[in-house]
Design an enzyme around this catalytic site. Sequence first.
Site: not given
Ligand code: PLP
Length: 386
Positions: A104, A52, A177, A202
């Site tokens: 998001y 962890r 982000d 992604k």
């Molecule tokens: C998918 C996404 C998230 C969240 O990420 P997860 O891996 O699904 O928890 C946050 N911000 C954006 C822009 C995203 O496309």
Amino acid sequence: MSKSKNYRFGTKAIHAGVEPDSATGAIMTPIYQTSTYVQSSPGKHKGYEYSRSNNPTRKALEKSIAALENADYGHTFGSGLAAIDAVLKTLKAGDEVISTNDLYGGTYRIFTQIFEGLGIKFHFIDMSDANEIEKYINDNTKLIWVETPTNPMMNIIDIKTAANIAKKHNNIVLCVDNTFSTPYLQNPLDLGADLVMHSITKYIAGHSDVIMGALATNNKALSEKLGFIQKASGAVPGPQDCFLVLRGIKTLHLRMQRHCENGVTVANFLKTHPKVNKVYWPGFKSHPNHDIASKQMHDFGGMISFSLKDDTQKAAIEILEKFEVFALAESLGGVESLCGHPASMTHSSIPKAEREKIGLTDSLIRLSVGVEDIEDLIQDLKQALG
Ligand SMILES: *Cc1c(COP(=O)(O)O)cnc(C)c1O
């Protein structure tokens, strides 16, 4: 690979963080599938005590992601939302966050349904003029949350302007982000942000087979705080997933080149289609913040949203059901092209009135343009749009 900051992007994507295995010379970082590490005497160990806290496969990945974002420190989490959760846990009740209003859906959900209840106050504002941020700053402001390009409206927020505002005030952290852009297209830390967040799920992983998140920063104190939360809250990714992401990163630059090439062709095709009302893509000169996008991004990516002249959910669903190459699914950034209906899928947790304020109408379709042959993608769009 040492001094990875001095290498170009593709070289870093392939090498950064990854060393031949010290035990065997294996060129690929092994999957250290272990929870614990044997000590020769209490407290005497080789840098690893419990997975962890740390794991060699995860460590290689964290170094790789830090290198790609020109950061000194990287932290990975069990999902993008777990990474966001860690950032918000640096705050306490009474603190305030200024966030973009077009973000998001899951980020909006954790902000309003988890952290608002714990006493953190959120201001959701239109940041298409980033100077607006200044108006909402007070002594309690601790975090500015920027997503650019925004999801799904593809608005562009000026990171440099946001960073200059954050820097004028002590103790305000600007977090970007960077999921939609990836470090290939945009490097927020170089533009003055304090922290960059990714849904690794992604583009960075890129193969629709892993859920993971990451944070990267040059601020040592902030990294230590986040590292403590990572260990104390425990939302860490497993070594097998870290291996898959290390493998995915090796082709990030190649995949992104093709996503961008296919993206521009699809955007231009949609723009002239008689059934399409509006195409949202920052590469168009007519995009309201195209100039900022050109300055802060190296290219415009493969995320495109469009609305229909028949602005109904029914019209959108008819088209979505007809796609053959584009798969109807949540998520984005994988090698395969995806299509989605934000109003009923990714953004259904945002109230309809809030959605429509930002132009997210019932006919809006979002495409994640993959890396297939462009002729097949255009053909699929032609037949689905009819
Ligand atoms: C998918 C996404 C998230 C969240 O990420 P997860 O891996 O699904 O928890 C946050 N911000 C954006 C822009 C995203 O496309």
